[in-house]
Design a protein around this motif. Structure first.
Motif: not given
Length: 183
Positions: A116-125, A138-141, A160-167
């Motif tokens: 799940m963490i890896d999948a979230t890190l793959k989002f580019q948009g 999982v993601v917030v932790g 809940t909003c999480v950002s992916n900035t430069n992985n």
């Protein structure tokens, strides 16, 4: 940078211990509609959902507003319960592990978490992901550097909003919290 809006499903029509895959209750449908209206100004964006019925029903309120297609993504599903458990034992198992840390759990559960963490890190948009209580934790932790299984208690249909900035994941904001009891 990508903003990923994680939405916990609306209130289910049955508990974790009573039904394998319940849909939404009447209140859950109302919650889903209210959340869709809040998210409406952001899109249309890609919308993903856990394969479970309650998340799909919650997500359909938004995809109907945006006239878009819902993508089912098993990587954001409910925490897997051990195959050896009887259905009636699920609640006590979940209550027990919720007070612990990821390091105390099986390799299977740690693999689910890492997927799940890896999948979230793959989002580019930017996108919206409809998921579950533990999955959102999982993601917030991960974004907060915490090892506890539960770092907050998102209420039904909260955003809940999480950002992916430069992985690198970071929490933009957490959804509303409520007292949650696993039945």
């Amino acid at each position: 940078m990508a903003n990923i809006y994680f939405v916990r499903h609306g209130e289910a029509s049955a508990t974790f211990a009573d039904h394998q895959d319940p849909g939404l209750s009447e209140l859950g449908r109302t919650q889903a509609e209210q959340t869709a209206r809040k998210l409406n100004k952001l899109g249309p964006l890609p919308v993903l959902s856990s394969p479970l019925l309650r998340t799909q029903e919650t997500a359909r309120c938004l995809t109907n507003l945006w006239n878009t297609t819902l993508k089912i993504d098993a990587r954001f599903s409910e925490i897997p319960t051990p195959a050896s458990l009887e259905f009636a034992e699920r609640s006590s198992w979940l209550n027990k592990i919720m007070n612990g840390s990821w390091m105390d759990l099986t390799n299977e559960l740690q693999s689910w978490r890492n997927t799940m963490i890896d999948a979230t890190l793959k989002f580019q948009g930017d996108c919206v992901v409809y998921s579950h209580f533990v999955a959102i934790n999982v993601v917030v932790g991960a974004a907060s550097g915490l090892s506890e299984l539960i770092s907050f208690r998102p209420t039904n249909a909260s955003i809940t909003c999480v950002s992916n900035t430069n992985n690198t994941l970071s929490v933009v904001y957490k959804g509303l919290e409520a007292t949650t009891k696993v039945n």
